[in-house]
Design a protein around this motif. Structure first.
Motif, PDB file in Angstrom:
ATOM      1  N   GLN A  61      40.660  17.713  42.301  1.00 23.87           N
ATOM      2  CA  GLN A  61      40.963  19.090  42.655  1.00 23.87           C
ATOM      3  C   GLN A  61      41.589  19.752  41.437  1.00 23.87           C
ATOM      4  OE1 GLN A  61      43.594  18.571  46.021  1.00 23.87           O
ATOM      5  NE2 GLN A  61      41.882  18.555  47.449  1.00 23.87           N
ATOM      6  N   THR A  63      43.765  23.306  40.157  1.00 31.42           N
ATOM      7  CA  THR A  63      44.465  24.528  40.530  1.00 31.42           C
ATOM      8  C   THR A  63      44.880  25.273  39.271  1.00 31.42           C
ATOM      9  OG1 THR A  63      46.588  23.374  40.645  1.00 31.42           O
ATOM     10  CG2 THR A  63      45.376  23.621  42.703  1.00 31.42           C
ATOM     11  N   LEU A  65      47.647  28.251  38.513  1.00 31.43           N
ATOM     12  CA  LEU A  65      48.776  29.001  39.058  1.00 31.43           C
ATOM     13  C   LEU A  65      49.329  29.911  37.976  1.00 31.43           C
ATOM     14  CD1 LEU A  65      51.016  29.444  41.269  1.00 31.43           C
ATOM     15  CD2 LEU A  65      52.211  27.501  40.202  1.00 31.43           C
ATOM     16  N   SER A 105      34.352  29.738  39.897  1.00 31.65           N
ATOM     17  CA  SER A 105      34.914  28.751  40.823  1.00 31.65           C
ATOM     18  C   SER A 105      33.824  27.979  41.561  1.00 31.65           C
ATOM     19  CB  SER A 105      35.833  29.446  41.825  1.00 31.65           C
ATOM     20  OG  SER A 105      36.920  30.041  41.161  1.00 31.65           O
ATOM     21  N   TYR A 127      39.458  32.599  51.198  1.00 28.71           N
ATOM     22  CA  TYR A 127      38.678  31.515  50.602  1.00 28.71           C
ATOM     23  C   TYR A 127      37.198  31.848  50.588  1.00 28.71           C
ATOM     24  CZ  TYR A 127      36.869  30.267  55.190  1.00 28.71           C
ATOM     25  OH  TYR A 127      36.204  30.294  56.389  1.00 28.71           O
ATOM     26  N   PHE A 153      53.171  23.450  45.430  1.00 27.85           N
ATOM     27  CA  PHE A 153      53.244  24.611  44.539  1.00 27.85           C
ATOM     28  C   PHE A 153      54.322  25.611  44.944  1.00 27.85           C
ATOM     29  CE2 PHE A 153      49.009  22.875  44.477  1.00 27.85           C
ATOM     30  CZ  PHE A 153      48.819  22.670  43.116  1.00 27.85           C
ATOM     31  N   LEU A 163      47.571  31.662  42.979  1.00 29.78           N
ATOM     32  CA  LEU A 163      47.157  30.262  42.900  1.00 29.78           C
ATOM     33  C   LEU A 163      45.697  30.190  43.315  1.00 29.78           C
ATOM     34  CD1 LEU A 163      47.766  27.147  42.702  1.00 29.78           C
ATOM     35  CD2 LEU A 163      48.190  27.259  45.164  1.00 29.78           C
ATOM     36  N   PHE A 165      42.725  27.529  43.968  1.00 34.29           N
ATOM     37  CA  PHE A 165      42.642  26.113  44.306  1.00 34.29           C
ATOM     38  C   PHE A 165      41.183  25.743  44.513  1.00 34.29           C
ATOM     39  CE2 PHE A 165      45.018  22.533  46.196  1.00 34.29           C
ATOM     40  CZ  PHE A 165      43.985  21.835  46.786  1.00 34.29           C
ATOM     41  N   TRP A 166      40.666  24.850  43.631  1.00 36.39           N
ATOM     42  CA  TRP A 166      39.303  24.356  43.768  1.00 36.39           C
ATOM     43  C   TRP A 166      39.338  22.997  44.444  1.00 36.39           C
ATOM     44  CZ3 TRP A 166      37.140  24.750  38.091  1.00 36.39           C
ATOM     45  CH2 TRP A 166      37.005  26.104  37.733  1.00 36.39           C
ATOM     46  N   SER A 167      38.558  22.833  45.509  1.00 35.50           N
ATOM     47  CA  SER A 167      38.416  21.518  46.126  1.00 35.50           C
ATOM     48  C   SER A 167      36.934  21.224  46.334  1.00 35.50           C
ATOM     49  CB  SER A 167      39.176  21.457  47.461  1.00 35.50           C
ATOM     50  OG  SER A 167      38.685  22.412  48.372  1.00 35.50           O
TER      51      SER A 167
END
Length: 186
Positions: A61, A63, A65, A105, A127, A153, A163, A165-167
């Motif tokens: 993952q 991130t 920030l 992303s 998202y 975070f 922030l 966030f890539w998952s």
């Protein structure tokens, strides 16, 4: 069931798959897009974190920030749209067409989550998810909702910021965290 009589401008399930293959040479240029967005938002600090999550198929993952200006509900929703931008044709950063956040992303990850806040208020969240888009279950950017930051975070929150966030990162240039970190430092 698909409407075969539809003549929409975009065939959404194919568009999202094709878009993932266009525009970014790899993980490093995609992350650079997020850093550029942070700088355009006036960030003095940008933290990139690469870590292992709980997904056994796509454990890495990523991130990003920042302590930039953050976004309100309208701006966040617009930023997650392909072609959406509050800085369309602005030549002060790398991008200018409103494709950067979603395209960079989703070129690397199947899911992107964004938390953003302003003036020490609670973060708002929205998202994009490749699988939900391709299946037709997600055809609009979800309306941002107030949501707490992920615990890891929350202690790093400044007065304002974002922030990303890539998952389910399925297209990273490298599969080892150390290699990704090393190449980002270059």
């Amino acid at each position: 069931m698909k409407n075969h009589n539809s003549a929409s401008i975009i065939v959404l399930d194919r568009f999202i798959q094709a878009t993932r293959d266009s525009g970014y040479k790899g993980t490093y240029s995609a992350i650079s897009e997020l850093v550029d967005n942070s700088i355009q938002a006036g960030a003095k600090n940008v933290r990139i974190k690469i870590h292992i999550g709980s997904d056994e198929h796509y454990p890495i993952q990523i991130t990003v920030l920042d302590d930039g200006s953050g976004m309100d509900i309208t701006t966040l929703r617009e930023a997650l749209r392909f072609g959406g931008s509050t800085r369309f044709n602005d030549r002060t950063g790398m991008g200018r067409y409103g494709m950067g956040l979603p395209n960079s992303s989703l070129s690397q990850a199947r899911r992107i989550e964004v938390y953003t806040w302003q003036n020490s208020k609670k973060p708002i969240y929205s998202y994009l998810d490749v699988d939900e888009i391709a299946s037709g279950n997600l055809s609009e950017v979800p309306l941002p909702v107030t949501q707490a930051m992920p615990e890891a975070f929350a202690t790093n929150m400044k007065k304002s910021g974002t922030l990303v966030f890539w998952s389910r990162c399925d297209r990273l240039s490298n599969r080892k965290i150390q290699t990704i970190a090393y190449k980002l430092e270059e």
